[in-house]
Design a protein around this motif. Sequence first.
Motif: not given
Length: 190
Positions: A50-61
């Motif tokens: 979402t613009p201008n919101e902190a977002t975790n970088m995901e790792c699924d493997t």
Amino acid sequence: MVYLKQNLPFLYDNSSGDIVGLKDPDGSETLFARAPHLAVFTDLSIQSATPNEATNMECDTTEISRGISMVSDNRITVSRSAIYNIQFSAQVRNTGNEERTVSVWLANASGNIADTNTFITVPKKHAGDDAYVVAAWNYFAEVQAGEWVKLVWSVNGAGVTLHYAAEQTSPARPKTPSVIVTVAEVATLA
């Protein structure tokens, strides 16, 4: 720091329990380097924010994991106290007609880690083709056993994702993960 356990010939690191040497029958000690903990994590999905919101970088493997794990909320968790080199690359894609700015930084249980943010300018799409940029760098972080760090990102507008691509042909190419994270122990804590 180093102790003898149950009269066995092994010397152990008191903080981690790792074998760090041998005790010869004559009483002398031989210390050797312990194998570093390391890990490789990837993500095989398209990630949005979402613009201008902190977002975790995901790792699924989890590709490799020796003493380092990825746990809930994409927390890179270590099993022994050390300095770690945390490297990442993210395939950033802009499908919009405006240039965007992406930020990437580290956070831990205390919040954002000071002085870790970096800006990336992502060009707008051109002549109908989406724009791509690879964000890639590394951080050195002192992390205590049982603690964690995570990668966080944000973007200042719509149209930007961390892009995943399946295997390609002409020429044959492997999958393109949206995120690749490598973590390597580089030094023990004094």
